[in-house]
Design an enzyme around this catalytic site. Sequence first.
Site, PDB file in Angstrom:
ATOM      1  N   GLY A 200      -7.838 -17.815   9.867  1.00  0.00           N
ATOM      2  CA  GLY A 200      -7.573 -17.763  11.134  1.00  0.00           C
ATOM      3  C   GLY A 200      -6.005 -17.367  11.266  1.00  0.00           C
ATOM      4  CB  THR A 201      -2.895 -16.845   9.058  1.00  0.00           C
ATOM      5  OG1 THR A 201      -2.785 -18.048   8.960  1.00  0.00           O
ATOM      6  CG2 THR A 201      -1.671 -15.848   9.242  1.00  0.00           C
TER       7      THR A 201
ATOM      8  CD  GLN B  15      -7.320 -28.302  12.465  1.00  0.00           C
ATOM      9  OE1 GLN B  15      -8.194 -29.125  12.229  1.00  0.00           O
ATOM     10  NE2 GLN B  15      -6.484 -27.974  11.452  1.00  0.00           N
TER      11      GLN B  15
ATOM     12  CG  HIS C  92     -10.127 -23.617   5.461  1.00  0.00           C
ATOM     13  ND1 HIS C  92      -9.280 -24.449   5.003  1.00  0.00           N
ATOM     14  CD2 HIS C  92      -9.565 -22.523   6.059  1.00  0.00           C
ATOM     15  CE1 HIS C  92      -8.098 -24.117   5.752  1.00  0.00           C
ATOM     16  NE2 HIS C  92      -8.204 -22.855   6.288  1.00  0.00           N
TER      17      HIS C  92
ATOM     18  CB  THR D 211     -14.531  -3.882   0.259  1.00  0.00           C
ATOM     19  OG1 THR D 211     -14.374  -2.679   0.040  1.00  0.00           O
ATOM     20  CG2 THR D 211     -15.997  -4.321  -0.270  1.00  0.00           C
TER      21      THR D 211
ATOM     22  CB  CYS E 177       0.295 -23.457   7.598  1.00  0.00           C
ATOM     23  SG  CYS E 177      -1.300 -23.056   7.321  1.00  0.00           S
TER      24      CYS E 177
END
Length: 387
Positions: free
Chosen positions: A74-75, A185, A206, A242, A332
């Site tokens: 997501g970051t 979220q 995740h 990759t 985070c």
Amino acid sequence: MPDRSSIYLDWNATTPPHPDVLAAMHQAAAQAWANPASVHGPGRRARAWIERAREAVAALVGFDPRDVTLTSGGTEANNLALEHAFPPGTPGALVVSRIEHPSVVRAAEALAARGVHVAWVTPEPSGRVAPARFAEALDLATTTAPVRLVALQAVNHETGVIQPVTEVAQLAHARGARLLVDAIQAVGRLSRSTWEGADLVTVAAHKIRGPKGIGALVTRPGIQVRPILRGGAQERGLRPGTQDPMAAAGFAVAAERAEGAPARYAELASLREHLEGQLIRLGHEAGIALQQNGTDPRAPHVTNFSWPGWRGDELCAALDLEGVAVSSGSACSAGTAEPSPVLTAMVGPERATSAVRISLGEETTLDQIDEALRCWSRVVVRARPLR
């Protein structure tokens, strides 16, 4: 070192990989380990998992597979989305709130440092960012530079408060700006209407029972994303490097099963209500007047309270010793001495310092909640709050 926490109530930080996800990853590790860019048979088998993930994410979010860019999480997806609107040397403005995830806030600060005009929108104490505040910020920012992008998360990662995405989308589009929605979220927990109107949507595997290390940026047709990395032609050159077919296999299965997850999450509302009521009672018995953080409509699995007289991180540590895993803010932002920037913006640093977030998940049971409450009671009874 063995894990002491047997009751996991931190599903907003990450979710346990689903057994079907692990099975798919094991299969890919055995059969699809080749480079997905290779044109031979092993490469094509690996590539099949990449494309299955792309299609599953598109179906989950409600966009076209051709507009899905797979990322490392997501970051990276949020950084890609923010960067796309501000080519170097081009004037422009970004409108964003202070309760966004660090991957949005820090990227916005970096854009400001290189000359992009960033208009910060103040949230309400309830945890919601009012559309009227966005309208004011948009109109004021326009006097400085053309507003190219507005950013608003669908669901806040610390309070669970649902943000007014549809209303803000209308405001942004009326002024010629695009809307980025961090739906990390919300996806797999709430319906698509939660991010309706978004031009760019970000997802992380995740958070939906998938693996770490993979996510996606999904865009409306015609939006040109600019790469922030340089290298090969993978992901249409937008995300060189990759691709990992094992991570993609897990993401594919997680996204496919997440389409039915909002119904499972809706059932958690009664568990959360039970938890909140008992925590308030427990606090009252201990002489602690709990303060709820996030009073507007929320996702059904999240609650956040401040415990006056306690540091949130120390309360979490005490609960961990009892076998209960909760958090004092965004994972985070963990490891810093500073209070949560989200809660500081909402209710001030004192309440932010004493906050604890609890987030339930598909496997949370009433027995677990009741045992967690017994553990919580032992902590607050035996230990004097740290004043």
